[in-house]
Design a protein around this motif. Sequence first.
Motif, PDB file in Angstrom:
ATOM      1  N   TYR A  93       0.817  -1.213   0.000  1.00 26.06           N
ATOM      2  CA  TYR A  93       0.000   0.000   0.000  1.00 26.06           C
ATOM      3  C   TYR A  93       0.855   1.270   0.000  1.00 26.06           C
ATOM      4  CZ  TYR A  93       0.919   0.636   4.983  1.00 26.06           C
ATOM      5  OH  TYR A  93       1.533   0.838   6.181  1.00 26.06           O
ATOM      6  N   LEU A  94       2.124   1.161   0.388  1.00 26.49           N
ATOM      7  CA  LEU A  94       2.998   2.335   0.405  1.00 26.49           C
ATOM      8  C   LEU A  94       3.349   2.817  -1.001  1.00 26.49           C
ATOM      9  CD1 LEU A  94       5.397   1.453   3.347  1.00 26.49           C
ATOM     10  CD2 LEU A  94       3.477   3.054   3.354  1.00 26.49           C
ATOM     11  N   THR A  95       3.104   1.997  -2.007  1.00 25.15           N
ATOM     12  CA  THR A  95       3.377   2.402  -3.390  1.00 25.15           C
ATOM     13  C   THR A  95       2.222   3.206  -3.994  1.00 25.15           C
ATOM     14  OG1 THR A  95       2.508   0.325  -4.270  1.00 25.15           O
ATOM     15  CG2 THR A  95       4.872   0.410  -3.790  1.00 25.15           C
ATOM     16  N   ASN A  96       1.133   3.336  -3.269  1.00 26.13           N
ATOM     17  CA  ASN A  96      -0.008   4.122  -3.726  1.00 26.13           C
ATOM     18  C   ASN A  96       0.422   5.583  -3.856  1.00 26.13           C
ATOM     19  OD1 ASN A  96      -2.346   5.870  -3.496  1.00 26.13           O
ATOM     20  ND2 ASN A  96      -3.515   4.045  -2.977  1.00 26.13           N
ATOM     21  N   PRO A  97       0.118   6.239  -5.000  1.00 28.53           N
ATOM     22  CA  PRO A  97       0.535   7.636  -5.191  1.00 28.53           C
ATOM     23  C   PRO A  97      -0.007   8.588  -4.122  1.00 28.53           C
ATOM     24  CG  PRO A  97      -0.219   6.703  -7.269  1.00 28.53           C
ATOM     25  CD  PRO A  97      -0.509   5.683  -6.202  1.00 28.53           C
ATOM     26  N   PHE A  98      -1.216   8.357  -3.653  1.00 30.97           N
ATOM     27  CA  PHE A  98      -1.785   9.218  -2.617  1.00 30.97           C
ATOM     28  C   PHE A  98      -0.975   9.118  -1.329  1.00 30.97           C
ATOM     29  CE2 PHE A  98      -4.711   9.895   0.966  1.00 30.97           C
ATOM     30  CZ  PHE A  98      -5.065  11.214   0.716  1.00 30.97           C
ATOM     31  N   ILE A  99      -0.590   7.900  -0.954  1.00 29.31           N
ATOM     32  CA  ILE A  99       0.231   7.690   0.239  1.00 29.31           C
ATOM     33  C   ILE A  99       1.596   8.352   0.042  1.00 29.31           C
ATOM     34  CG2 ILE A  99       1.344   5.947   1.708  1.00 29.31           C
ATOM     35  CD1 ILE A  99      -1.672   6.020   2.063  1.00 29.31           C
ATOM     36  N   GLY A 100       2.130   8.278  -1.176  1.00 30.34           N
ATOM     37  CA  GLY A 100       3.401   8.942  -1.478  1.00 30.34           C
ATOM     38  C   GLY A 100       3.317  10.448  -1.293  1.00 30.34           C
ATOM     39  N   LYS A 101       2.204  11.041  -1.746  1.00 29.23           N
ATOM     40  CA  LYS A 101       2.014  12.491  -1.571  1.00 29.23           C
ATOM     41  C   LYS A 101       1.925  12.848  -0.094  1.00 29.23           C
ATOM     42  CE  LYS A 101       1.543  13.953  -5.862  1.00 29.23           C
ATOM     43  NZ  LYS A 101       2.562  14.730  -6.487  1.00 29.23           N
ATOM     44  N   LEU A 102       1.227  12.038   0.687  1.00 27.10           N
ATOM     45  CA  LEU A 102       1.160  12.287   2.124  1.00 27.10           C
ATOM     46  C   LEU A 102       2.551  12.218   2.744  1.00 27.10           C
ATOM     47  CD1 LEU A 102      -1.993  10.313   3.333  1.00 27.10           C
ATOM     48  CD2 LEU A 102      -1.732  12.774   3.071  1.00 27.10           C
ATOM     49  N   GLY A 103       3.352  11.296   2.257  1.00 30.26           N
ATOM     50  CA  GLY A 103       4.702  11.144   2.793  1.00 30.26           C
ATOM     51  C   GLY A 103       5.577  12.355   2.539  1.00 30.26           C
ATOM     52  N   VAL A 104       5.521  12.900   1.315  1.00 26.12           N
ATOM     53  CA  VAL A 104       6.384  14.047   1.008  1.00 26.12           C
ATOM     54  C   VAL A 104       5.897  15.324   1.688  1.00 26.12           C
ATOM     55  CG1 VAL A 104       7.234  13.102  -1.168  1.00 26.12           C
ATOM     56  CG2 VAL A 104       5.266  14.636  -1.193  1.00 26.12           C
ATOM     57  N   THR A 105       4.624  15.372   2.063  1.00 26.29           N
ATOM     58  CA  THR A 105       4.116  16.566   2.742  1.00 26.29           C
ATOM     59  C   THR A 105       4.293  16.484   4.255  1.00 26.29           C
ATOM     60  OG1 THR A 105       1.874  15.696   3.011  1.00 26.29           O
ATOM     61  CG2 THR A 105       2.348  16.922   0.991  1.00 26.29           C
ATOM     62  N   SER A 106       4.632  15.324   4.760  1.00 25.14           N
ATOM     63  CA  SER A 106       4.604  15.122   6.212  1.00 25.14           C
ATOM     64  C   SER A 106       5.562  16.048   6.973  1.00 25.14           C
ATOM     65  CB  SER A 106       4.884  13.662   6.563  1.00 25.14           C
ATOM     66  OG  SER A 106       6.183  13.294   6.158  1.00 25.14           O
ATOM     67  N   TYR A 107       6.728  16.340   6.429  1.00 26.60           N
ATOM     68  CA  TYR A 107       7.674  17.186   7.153  1.00 26.60           C
ATOM     69  C   TYR A 107       7.142  18.614   7.259  1.00 26.60           C
ATOM     70  CZ  TYR A 107      11.923  19.362   8.783  1.00 26.60           C
ATOM     71  OH  TYR A 107      12.840  20.069   9.521  1.00 26.60           O
ATOM     72  N   SER A 108       6.600  19.137   6.169  1.00 28.83           N
ATOM     73  CA  SER A 108       6.030  20.484   6.206  1.00 28.83           C
ATOM     74  C   SER A 108       4.860  20.547   7.180  1.00 28.83           C
ATOM     75  CB  SER A 108       5.548  20.898   4.816  1.00 28.83           C
ATOM     76  OG  SER A 108       6.636  20.953   3.935  1.00 28.83           O
ATOM     77  N   VAL A 109       4.024  19.523   7.151  1.00 31.28           N
ATOM     78  CA  VAL A 109       2.879  19.477   8.068  1.00 31.28           C
ATOM     79  C   VAL A 109       3.384  19.445   9.506  1.00 31.28           C
ATOM     80  CG1 VAL A 109       0.923  18.074   8.840  1.00 31.28           C
ATOM     81  CG2 VAL A 109       1.323  18.425   6.399  1.00 31.28           C
ATOM     82  N   TYR A 110       4.401  18.658   9.742  1.00 29.73           N
ATOM     83  CA  TYR A 110       4.977  18.574  11.089  1.00 29.73           C
ATOM     84  C   TYR A 110       5.468  19.941  11.563  1.00 29.73           C
ATOM     85  CZ  TYR A 110       8.632  17.859  14.540  1.00 29.73           C
ATOM     86  OH  TYR A 110       9.428  17.968  15.649  1.00 29.73           O
ATOM     87  N   LEU A 111       6.108  20.684  10.668  1.00 34.74           N
ATOM     88  CA  LEU A 111       6.669  21.979  11.053  1.00 34.74           C
ATOM     89  C   LEU A 111       5.607  23.023  11.389  1.00 34.74           C
ATOM     90  CD1 LEU A 111       9.635  22.391   8.547  1.00 34.74           C
ATOM     91  CD2 LEU A 111       9.747  21.844  10.983  1.00 34.74           C
ATOM     92  N   ILE A 112       4.475  22.993  10.693  1.00 31.14           N
ATOM     93  CA  ILE A 112       3.505  24.070  10.875  1.00 31.14           C
ATOM     94  C   ILE A 112       2.293  23.693  11.720  1.00 31.14           C
ATOM     95  CG2 ILE A 112       4.129  25.144   8.697  1.00 31.14           C
ATOM     96  CD1 ILE A 112       1.346  24.132   7.664  1.00 31.14           C
ATOM     97  N   HIS A 113       2.035  22.428  11.920  1.00 32.00           N
ATOM     98  CA  HIS A 113       0.745  22.038  12.495  1.00 32.00           C
ATOM     99  C   HIS A 113       0.500  22.613  13.882  1.00 32.00           C
ATOM    100  CE1 HIS A 113       2.804  18.944  14.874  1.00 32.00           C
ATOM    101  NE2 HIS A 113       1.680  18.848  15.559  1.00 32.00           N
ATOM    102  N   TYR A 114       1.503  22.642  14.714  1.00 28.89           N
ATOM    103  CA  TYR A 114       1.276  23.100  16.085  1.00 28.89           C
ATOM    104  C   TYR A 114       1.022  24.595  16.141  1.00 28.89           C
ATOM    105  CZ  TYR A 114       1.887  24.251  20.946  1.00 28.89           C
ATOM    106  OH  TYR A 114       1.692  24.747  22.195  1.00 28.89           O
TER     107      TYR A 114
END
Length: 125
Positions: A37-58
Amino acid sequence: GFLQAGLQKFDLIFTILTFITITIYLIFVYKSHLLIYLTNPFIGKLGVTSYSVYLIHYHIGAGCIVMYRNYFGKESYLLLFLLVIFFFSFGLFSYNYLEKPLSNQLKKLLFTNKSRTTIQNVKAG
């Protein structure tokens, strides 16, 4: 008394969650085909956005919740849903228009033949 019973309940929940986590980890280690399931393009997009989300979410999330809770209610799922959409949209924007271009520029700057020659000349000189 009451505190001791609460701690015992917490210890049981913690033990169960630890066991479940280790079990899932071992399943994925020894049955790696389940990770397809990690090869799913949607999951891939979530993965590349995760660092930015981590930085701003709080910072942004806490500010938005404080500012808009009067409009949406103190425990509004709609506000949380809108924030999640905003964070991942910002994460995609940040990855595509900030992180990736800057990374490419740094690679060109640091890893081209010209910069290697310059670095070698600095070391030799």
